[in-house]
Design a protein around this motif. Structure first.
Motif, PDB file in Angstrom:
ATOM      1  N   LYS A  78       1.300  11.356   3.949  1.00  5.89           N
ATOM      2  CA  LYS A  78      -0.110  10.971   3.955  1.00  5.89           C
ATOM      3  C   LYS A  78      -0.235   9.574   3.379  1.00  5.89           C
ATOM      4  O   LYS A  78       0.332   9.286   2.327  1.00  5.89           O
ATOM      5  N   GLY A  79      -0.957   8.732   4.052  1.00  4.13           N
ATOM      6  CA  GLY A  79      -1.182   7.399   3.536  1.00  4.13           C
ATOM      7  C   GLY A  79      -2.297   7.424   2.503  1.00  4.13           C
ATOM      8  O   GLY A  79      -2.846   8.467   2.177  1.00  4.13           O
ATOM      9  N   ALA A  80      -2.647   6.252   1.971  1.00  4.48           N
ATOM     10  CA  ALA A  80      -3.755   6.176   1.026  1.00  4.48           C
ATOM     11  C   ALA A  80      -5.044   6.566   1.734  1.00  4.48           C
ATOM     12  O   ALA A  80      -5.238   6.279   2.909  1.00  4.48           O
ATOM     13  N   ILE A  81      -5.901   7.249   0.991  1.00  2.00           N
ATOM     14  CA  ILE A  81      -7.131   7.756   1.614  1.00  2.00           C
ATOM     15  C   ILE A  81      -8.230   6.706   1.491  1.00  2.00           C
ATOM     16  O   ILE A  81      -8.272   5.950   0.509  1.00  2.00           O
ATOM     17  N   GLY A  82      -9.109   6.698   2.456  1.00  2.00           N
ATOM     18  CA  GLY A  82     -10.300   5.865   2.367  1.00  2.00           C
ATOM     19  C   GLY A  82     -10.034   4.403   2.568  1.00  2.00           C
ATOM     20  O   GLY A  82     -10.663   3.554   1.944  1.00  2.00           O
ATOM     21  N   GLN A  83      -9.099   4.068   3.419  1.00  2.00           N
ATOM     22  CA  GLN A  83      -8.864   2.662   3.671  1.00  2.00           C
ATOM     23  C   GLN A  83      -9.733   2.195   4.809  1.00  2.00           C
ATOM     24  O   GLN A  83      -9.929   2.896   5.797  1.00  2.00           O
ATOM     25  N   ALA A  84     -10.215   0.994   4.680  1.00  2.00           N
ATOM     26  CA  ALA A  84     -11.058   0.458   5.732  1.00  2.00           C
ATOM     27  C   ALA A  84     -10.189   0.199   6.960  1.00  2.00           C
ATOM     28  O   ALA A  84      -9.073  -0.295   6.863  1.00  2.00           O
ATOM     29  N   VAL A  85     -10.731   0.562   8.114  1.00  2.00           N
ATOM     30  CA  VAL A  85      -9.996   0.395   9.356  1.00  2.00           C
ATOM     31  C   VAL A  85     -10.562  -0.802  10.088  1.00  2.00           C
ATOM     32  O   VAL A  85     -11.767  -0.955  10.231  1.00  2.00           O
ATOM     33  N   LEU A  86      -9.692  -1.692  10.528  1.00  2.00           N
ATOM     34  CA  LEU A  86     -10.149  -2.812  11.345  1.00  2.00           C
ATOM     35  C   LEU A  86     -10.284  -2.301  12.764  1.00  2.00           C
ATOM     36  O   LEU A  86      -9.328  -1.791  13.339  1.00  2.00           O
ATOM     37  N   PRO A  87     -11.461  -2.405  13.357  1.00  2.00           N
ATOM     38  CA  PRO A  87     -11.701  -1.661  14.598  1.00  2.00           C
ATOM     39  C   PRO A  87     -10.970  -2.200  15.810  1.00  2.00           C
ATOM     40  O   PRO A  87     -10.341  -1.460  16.531  1.00  2.00           O
ATOM     41  N   LEU A  88     -11.047  -3.488  16.019  1.00  2.00           N
ATOM     42  CA  LEU A  88     -10.530  -3.975  17.291  1.00  2.00           C
ATOM     43  C   LEU A  88      -9.093  -4.426  17.171  1.00  2.00           C
ATOM     44  O   LEU A  88      -8.797  -5.587  16.930  1.00  2.00           O
TER      45      LEU A  88
END
Lengths: 251, 467
Positions: free
Chosen positions: B391-401
C-alpha cells in the motif's frame, strides 16, 4: 398453434430473434452508447478481444469497467506485458486501487532478493541446455495469464501479446470461466484471426473519441460501427470542432 | 528404581543412504572406514556372508560385486541427531551416545504412558517408521542397557533379576572395556561379566587401572553416570546424499519430495509453517548452488512447497551433476488460517499471496511487481514499481492529466502533431532551469494521443501515450 409454439419454446427447440439472451453477465462500461449497443455492457467473465492501435484511447475506454470489476469483488487487477511503464497518477486518478494491482513483465530475469551474482556465475557455463526448458517471454506471459485467471483471486487480466493462437485463446477462455475472471487481450488489427471469445471489438481513432465496431458477440450478432464520445470524461483528449493547426513539423 | 533403554543402530549411515533408493536393496553395499575394515553392511551384504570388521581383501573374495562407500562419522552424527529429534516427540530425556546409540531415560515417561508396555509400543512404532535397523534393551543403568543392547537381548521389562541374569552371562566383547583389557581378562580366564563382577573390587583395584573400576561402578549403578540430554533445536536442517549424481533438474524433484515430507512432518507436529526454504545443491567441482524458495503466504504442506520448488528448478540449468541436497529452514512461524465469507458463491482456488509466490517462483522476483504513487511532481519519479500488494501513502494528490504509459527513455518526435493542450512546465528539483521541460498533449496523424515535451534547447520528445 400458440400452445404448440409455447411447448417448443419451453423445450428450447425454438429460438426467437427478438429476444436476445445474453450469454454472459454484463457490467456497465461507463459509456452509455456502448452499454446500449452491447445490451448492458462488457462481459464480467471470459475473454474480451480488442483489436486496436496503441494510444488511441483503448485503456480509457476500459477504465470505468476495470474500476467496477476491481471494486465489486475486491480482487486483483493484473497487467501482463504492458507496452511501457504504467503511470500511477493516471490509474489512481481514475479510481483504481493501486495496492490491488499487479504488473507482470515477463522476460525480466535478474532477481533481486536472491544471491543473483552467484546464480548468474553458475548459470552461464551451462553446457547441458537440453535439461532446461526455457520459456520465451511470450510463453511466460501466457502461462502467467492462465495462472492468474485460474487462481480465482483476480478480477481482470489485461494482456498485451505479440500473437495468440486459437488453442491458446480457448485455454484462456476456459481458465477465465473457471476463475470467474475476465481477460482482455489487446491485439493489432492486422492479426485478423477470429478467436473464440465472449466479445470481440475493433477500435478506430475518432476526433471525438473512438469509432467502435463489434466484430463478434456471444449470443448475439454484430451491430453497425458507432462512435463513442469521450467529450464528457476526457474533454482535453478530444479535438474540438475547429482543429488546431499542426504546430510543428519535427526534424 | 532408575530404568533406561538403549537403542543401538548398527548401520545408520548406510540405512539412511538406502532410504533414497528403494530399487537397489538387492545390491550388497558396505561402508568402509579408513583402516579398510567393513563398518556397516546392508542385508544383502550380510546374506553374502560378510561380517563387520572384515578386511577388504576377504570381503572382495566372498562377494565380488560388493559396492563400497566411505564411512563418514560427521554424517552419521547428523543422522543420529535427526533420529533423536524424531524420538523427542515420544520421549523427553534422550542422550546421544556417539557414534550409533541413544540412551533414553524412562522414569518420567513410565508415569506419563502408564507403564512400560504402552510406552514401548509408541516408541517402537516411531522407530519402525524411521526404517533404520536397531537393537534395543532395557537396563538399570545406561551401561547395563548398552551392554544388553549390543547382545540384541531385547529385554523390555522392569524385572531386576532378569537384567542381572543376562548381564552375568554377557561376554566381555559387549562391554566398554578396551580390546587390550579384554585380551588381558581372557588370558586370566575371565570370559563373562559375571565372573568379573564376582571378584572383590579391592583386588581389581590393585591389579588394574581405575578405568575398569569406574566402568564396573557405573554398570552396577554405584557411581553416578552423568548424561547430557538432548535439546531439540528450532528450525530444520537436513542433508541428503544421492546414491547417483543427478544432472537433470526434473529428476531432483523425487529426492527433494522426501526431504519436504520430513519438513512437513516436523511443521505439522509443532503446528507451524514457514515462509522460506534454503535449498543447497552440491556439485563435485563447482561451489554449492544456493536457492531460496519463498512463499508469501507461508506453507507447511510438502505438496505446495514441491510445486514452488519445481517451478524454480525448471528454470535452472545445472552446471554439473548434483551429488547432495541440503534443505534448511531457519525460521518457523505459527500457522494462520484465512477466513472466507460464508455466502460468497465463488471460491478462490488460492489466495493472492499464493498466486504471487507461484508467479515469482517461475518468472523471477523482478518480473512481478506492484505499483505505488509517490509524492513527486516529475512523471518518471511519481510512479514506482514496488513489491506486490504494498500500500502506498494514503491521501496523495493525484495529477489528473497524465498518460497511461510512460516511456522509460523519451523518444524524439519525428512526425507532425496537433497540439491540443499545453504547456505545463515541469522543473526538476533545485530549480535547474536548464533542465526544465514544457509538456504538451498532442495527437498525431494516426489518431494517437501523445504526451510531448520541449526542452530548453527546443527539442521535442514523446514521453508517454494516452492510451
Amino acid at each position: 398453434m400458440s400452445t404448440l409454439l409455447d411447448q417448443l419454446a419451453r423445450r428450447q427447440l425454438l429460438w426467437q430473434g427478438d429476444s436476445q439472451q445474453l450469454a454472459y453477465r454484463a457490467v456497465a462500461s461507463g459509456y452509455p452508447e456502448l452499454d446500449q449497443q452491447l445490451g448492458g455492457g462488457l462481459p464480467a467473465t471470459g475473454l474480451i478481444d480488442i483489436q486496436t492501435e496503441a494510444g488511441i484511447g483503448e485503456l480509457r475506454l476500459l477504465l470505468p469497467y476495470l474500476q467496477q470489476q476491481q471494486q465489486q469483488s475486491q480482487r486483483l487487477l493484473v497487467f501482463i506485458g504492458p507496452p511501457a511503464e504504467l503511470c500511477a497518477d493516471m490509474l489512481a486518478g481514475s479510481g483504481l486501487e493501486l495496492s490491488q494491482l499487479l504488473i507482470i513483465t515477463p522476460g525480466e530475469q535478474p532477481a533481486f532478493g536472491q544471491s543473483s551474482d552467484e546464480l548468474a556465475k553458475l548459470t552461464q557455463p551451462a553446457k547441458n541446455p537440453q535439461s532446461v526448458k526455457k520459456l520465451s517471454p511470450q510463453q511466460q506471459a501466457l502461462w502467467a495469464a492462465e495462472q492468474c485467471l485460474q487462481s480465482g483471486c483476480c478480477a481482470s487480466v489485461l494482456l498485451w501479446p505479440a500473437v495468440i493462437s486459437l488453442a491458446q485463446a480457448r485455454r484462456l477462455q476456459l481458465a477465465a470461466e473457471q476463475g470467474a475472471a475476465s481477460m482482455i487481450v489487446f491485439r493489432h488489427s492486422s492479426q485478423a484471426l477470429s478467436l473464440p471469445v465472449n466479445l470481440s471489438i475493433s477500435l478506430k481513432p475518432d476526433p471525438q473519441g473512438l469509432q467502435l465496431t463489434v466484430l463478434k458477440r456471444k449470443g448475439s450478432w454484430p451491430a453497425a460501427p458507432f462512435r463513442i464520445s469521450m467529450q464528457q470524461k476526457w474533454p482535453v483528449l478530444c479535438l474540438t470542432g475547429t482543429a488546431a493547426e499542426p504546430l510543428r513539423q519535427a526534424v | 528404581m532408575a530404568l533406561f533403554i538403549y537403542l543401538h543402530f548398527p548401520a545408520l549411515q548406510l540405512d539412511h543412504l538406502q532410504l533414497s533408493a528403494e530399487s537397489d536393496r538387492q545390491l550388497p553395499v558396505a561402508l568402509v572406514d579408513l583402516q579398510h575394515q567393513l563398518v556397516q553392511l546392508n542385508p544383502a551384504a550380510i546374506k553374502a556372508g560378510l561380517k563387520q570388521h572384515m578386511g577388504l581383501a576377504s570381503a572382495a573374495a566372498l562377494c565380488p560385486d560388493l559396492q563400497l562407500l566411505p564411512y563418514q562419522p560427521e554424517q552419521q552424527a547428523k543422522i543420529l541427531h535427526n533420529v533423536a529429534q524424531q524420538l523427542y516427540q515420544v520421549s523427553s530425556d534422550i542422550a546421544l551416545d556417539k557414534p550409533a546409540g541413544l540412551i533414553l531415560r524412562l522414569e518420567g515417561m513410565l508415569q506419563l504412558y502408564g507403564g512400560l508396555k504402552p510406552y514401548w509400543q509408541e516408541l517402537s512404532a516411531k522407530l519402525s517408521a524411521l526404517t533404520y535397523r536397531y537393537q534395543y534393551s532395557c537396563g538399570a543403568t545406561p551401561y547395563a542397557a548398552k551392554c544388553l543392547a549390543y547382545q540384541q537381548a531385547g529385554l523390555i521389562t522392569v524385572d531386576n533379576r532378569l537384567f542381572d541374569k543376562a548381564l552375568n552371562s554377557s561376554p566381555l566383547s559387549a562391554t566398554e572395556l578396551s580390546p587390550a583389557m579384554q585380551q588381558q581378562m581372557i588370558r586370566l580366564g575371565i570370559h563373562t561379566l559375571g565372573q568379573l563382577q564376582s571378584l572383590p573390587p579391592a583386588e581389581l583395584a590393585r591389579r588394574f587401572d581405575s578405568q575398569l573400576l569406574s566402568y564396573l561402578g557405573r554398570l552396577r549403578g554405584d557411581y553416578y553416570h552423568a548424561l547430557e540430554y538432548f535439546q531439540p533445536e528450532p528450525g530444520f536442517s537436513r542433508y541428503m546424499e544421492l546414491l547417483y549424481d543427478i544432472s537433470d533438474s526434473n529428476v531432483l524433484i523425487k529426492p527433494l519430495a522426501k526431504l519436504l515430507q520430513q519438513l512437513e512432518q516436523q511443521l505439522r507436529r509443532t503446528n507451524c509453517q514457514c515462509y522460506q526454504l534454503l535449498l543447497s545443491l552440491f556439485f563435485r567441482d563447482n561451489p554449492p548452488l544456493k536457492l531460496s524458495i519463498g512463499s508469501a503466504q507461508g506453507e507447511y504442506k510438502a505438496q505446495a512447497w514441491l510445486a514452488l520448488c519445481q517451478l524454480q528448478l525448471e528454470n535452472l540449468p545445472l552446471p554439473e551433476p548434483v551429488y547432495g541436497l541440503q534443505l534448511d529452514v531457519n525460521h518457523f512461524a505459527g500457522q494462520q488460517h484465512t477466513t472466507e465469507a460464508l455466502f460468497n458463491q465463488h471460491q478462490a482456488r488460492m489466495s493472492a499471496l499464493q498466486l504471487i509466490s507461484l508467479l515469482q517462483a517461475r518468472l523471477g522476483h523482478a518480473a512481478v511487481s506492484g505499483l505505488t504513487l509517490q509524492d513527486q511532481h516529475l512523471p518518471e519519479m511519481a510512479s514506482k514499481r514496488s513489491l506486490p500488494l504494498t500500500k502506498g501513502a494514503i491521501g496523495q494528490a493525484v495529477l489528473p492529466l497524465r498518460p497511461a504509459f510512460l516511456f522509460t527513455r523519451p523518444q524524439p518526435l519525428t512526425e507532425a502533431v496537433t497540439i491540443n493542450q499545453g504547456p505545463e512546465r515541469l522543473c526538476p528539483d533545485g530549480w535547474q532551469l536548464g533542465a526544465q521541460r514544457d509538456y504538451y498533449i498532442g495527437r498525431n496523424q494516426q489518431g494517437q494521443w501523445l504526451w510531448l515535451f520541449r526542452t530548453v534547447s527546443q527539442q521535442w520528445f514523446i514521453h508517454g501515450l494516452f492510451s
